[in-house]
Design a protein around this motif. Structure first.
Motif, PDB file in Angstrom:
ATOM      1  N   LEU A   1      54.521  53.438  67.102  1.00 22.41           N
ATOM      2  CA  LEU A   1      53.768  53.053  68.294  1.00 22.41           C
ATOM      3  C   LEU A   1      54.290  51.707  68.799  1.00 22.41           C
ATOM      4  O   LEU A   1      53.626  50.677  68.651  1.00 22.41           O
TER       5      LEU A   1
ATOM      6  N   GLU B   1      46.447  55.628  75.843  1.00 22.14           N
ATOM      7  CA  GLU B   1      45.900  56.262  74.652  1.00 22.14           C
ATOM      8  C   GLU B   1      45.452  55.215  73.632  1.00 22.14           C
ATOM      9  O   GLU B   1      46.017  54.122  73.565  1.00 22.14           O
ATOM     10  N   ARG B   2      44.452  55.595  72.848  1.00 15.22           N
ATOM     11  CA  ARG B   2      43.991  54.742  71.761  1.00 15.22           C
ATOM     12  C   ARG B   2      44.205  55.448  70.424  1.00 15.22           C
ATOM     13  O   ARG B   2      44.169  56.671  70.337  1.00 15.22           O
ATOM     14  N   TYR B   3      44.388  54.629  69.391  1.00 14.62           N
ATOM     15  CA  TYR B   3      44.698  55.125  68.062  1.00 14.62           C
ATOM     16  C   TYR B   3      43.967  54.268  67.031  1.00 14.62           C
ATOM     17  O   TYR B   3      43.472  53.177  67.334  1.00 14.62           O
TER      18      TYR B   3
ATOM     19  N   VAL C   1      48.496  61.411  63.355  1.00 14.53           N
ATOM     20  CA  VAL C   1      49.685  61.210  64.177  1.00 14.53           C
ATOM     21  C   VAL C   1      50.908  60.972  63.296  1.00 14.53           C
ATOM     22  O   VAL C   1      51.972  61.551  63.515  1.00 14.53           O
TER      23      VAL C   1
ATOM     24  N   LEU D   1      48.423  56.655  60.838  1.00 11.12           N
ATOM     25  CA  LEU D   1      48.025  56.482  62.233  1.00 11.12           C
ATOM     26  C   LEU D   1      47.347  57.771  62.678  1.00 11.12           C
ATOM     27  O   LEU D   1      47.879  58.863  62.471  1.00 11.12           O
ATOM     28  N   THR D   2      46.164  57.646  63.285  1.00  9.39           N
ATOM     29  CA  THR D   2      45.436  58.816  63.780  1.00  9.39           C
ATOM     30  C   THR D   2      45.046  58.601  65.233  1.00  9.39           C
ATOM     31  O   THR D   2      45.079  57.478  65.755  1.00  9.39           O
ATOM     32  N   SER D   3      44.639  59.691  65.870  1.00  4.14           N
ATOM     33  CA  SER D   3      44.039  59.575  67.194  1.00  4.14           C
ATOM     34  C   SER D   3      42.702  58.838  67.079  1.00  4.14           C
ATOM     35  O   SER D   3      42.121  58.728  65.995  1.00  4.14           O
ATOM     36  N   TYR D   4      42.245  58.325  68.192  1.00  4.92           N
ATOM     37  CA  TYR D   4      40.972  57.600  68.249  1.00  4.92           C
ATOM     38  C   TYR D   4      39.863  58.556  68.683  1.00  4.92           C
ATOM     39  O   TYR D   4      40.043  59.361  69.610  1.00  4.92           O
TER      40      TYR D   4
ATOM     41  N   GLU E   1      41.812  49.400  65.707  1.00 12.05           N
ATOM     42  CA  GLU E   1      41.915  50.256  66.894  1.00 12.05           C
ATOM     43  C   GLU E   1      43.022  49.703  67.782  1.00 12.05           C
ATOM     44  O   GLU E   1      43.041  48.501  68.091  1.00 12.05           O
TER      45      GLU E   1
END
Length: 283
Positions: A20, A46-48, A84, A94-97, A40
């Motif tokens: 990212l 996009e947010r993660y 992610v 790392l993941t989606s928010y 966060e």
């Protein structure tokens, strides 16, 4: 003010920049009790969420196991974050928010429908698969006895009673299912009335009952409507008295010892209360 990303190791920072580039920290979600980082991030529109273990924590491996093996029923309906990227060796993911307000301390915690939804979600997790755990009971009993060897403030006579009880338990195979490991409102979000799930650092195969004990300690006792709604959502009540007693007493001892180690006197007191309540309800 220092960014939480400054606490990452060089390897973790390099991976995050690769995954990212130029991400901006929006909010630090780290608890501060242990040396991990939860932040966060924003990149473009996009947010993660980035999570990373420090030298003294070991959660990322279990989080990655959960994402790779068990979370698809929740992710497919938007009720858990999507993985992610992750790296076990560097202990970072790392993941989606997921949007939402933490249920803990909110009005949603007082709404039985929150617990009905939580019961439904837990049933989706537990009913994916099951396997025989031939050594689970023996391993858990040994862990409890080791904890009683640690520094704690359980009265000596009570600790002796607990040792005798745990040592007397027979061991037998139990059915293990995918478990969250910390199933309670501090790991649930609510957004537009819909409950979703976060934090899989304790995920592992365990008896289904193990995901009920933390609710019993607080929320079920605070309001029986929450308990009834949860059972309704789950679709059954698996709390067979002998197995339930064992899970409750183990959780109580672990709580009292761990909280003392962490210097959390309020949580430690709750652990002592849990021990006495479990013993009072012994079958």
């Amino acid at each position: 003010m220092a960014t939480p990303l400054a606490q990452l190791s060089a390897a973790q920072r390099a991976l995050l920049e690769q995954w990212l580039p130029g991400a901006r920290v929006v909010r630090d979600h780290s608890w501060g009790l242990v040396d991990n980082v939860v932040a966060e991030l924003e990149s473009g529109r996009e947010r993660y969420i980035v999570k990373a273990d420090g030298e003294l924590t070991n959660h990322i491996g279990r989080e990655l196991d959960a994402h790779e093996r068990w979370l698809s029923p929740w992710v497919s309906i938007g009720r858990a974050p999507r993985l992610v990227a992750g790296d076990r060796a560097a202990r970072i993911l790392l993941t989606s928010y997921l949007p939402g307000e933490l249920v803990l301390g909110s009005s949603a915690q007082e709404d039985p429908d929150t617990f009905r939804q939580a019961g439904e979600l837990l049933a989706l997790l537990h009913r994916q698969t099951g396997c025989a755990g031939a050594s689970y009971e023996a391993e858990e009993n040994a862990k409890i006895l080791r904890n009683l060897d640690k520094d704690h403030r359980i009265a000596p006579a009570r600790a002796a009673d607990l040792r005798e009880i745990v040592s007397s338990w027979d061991t037998y195979p139990v059915v293990l299912v995918p478990c969250h490991g910390d199933w309670q409102p501090r790991n649930w979000l609510v957004h537009d009335g819909q409950v979703s799930v976060i934090d899989f650092g304790r995920a592992a195969p365990r008896p289904a009952l193990s995901d009920w004990v933390r609710l019993e300690a607080r929320d079920f006792r605070a309001d029986p409507h929450r308990e009834r709604a949860f059972v309704e959502g789950y679709g059954a009540d698996p709390r067979e008295p002998v197995a339930w007693f064992r899970e409750r007493l183990r959780e109580a001892i672990n709580t009292a010892v761990w909280a003392h180690t962490m210097g959390d006197e309020g949580f430690e007191a709750q652990g002592h209360e849990m021990i006495e309540r479990a013993l009072a309800d012994a079958p």
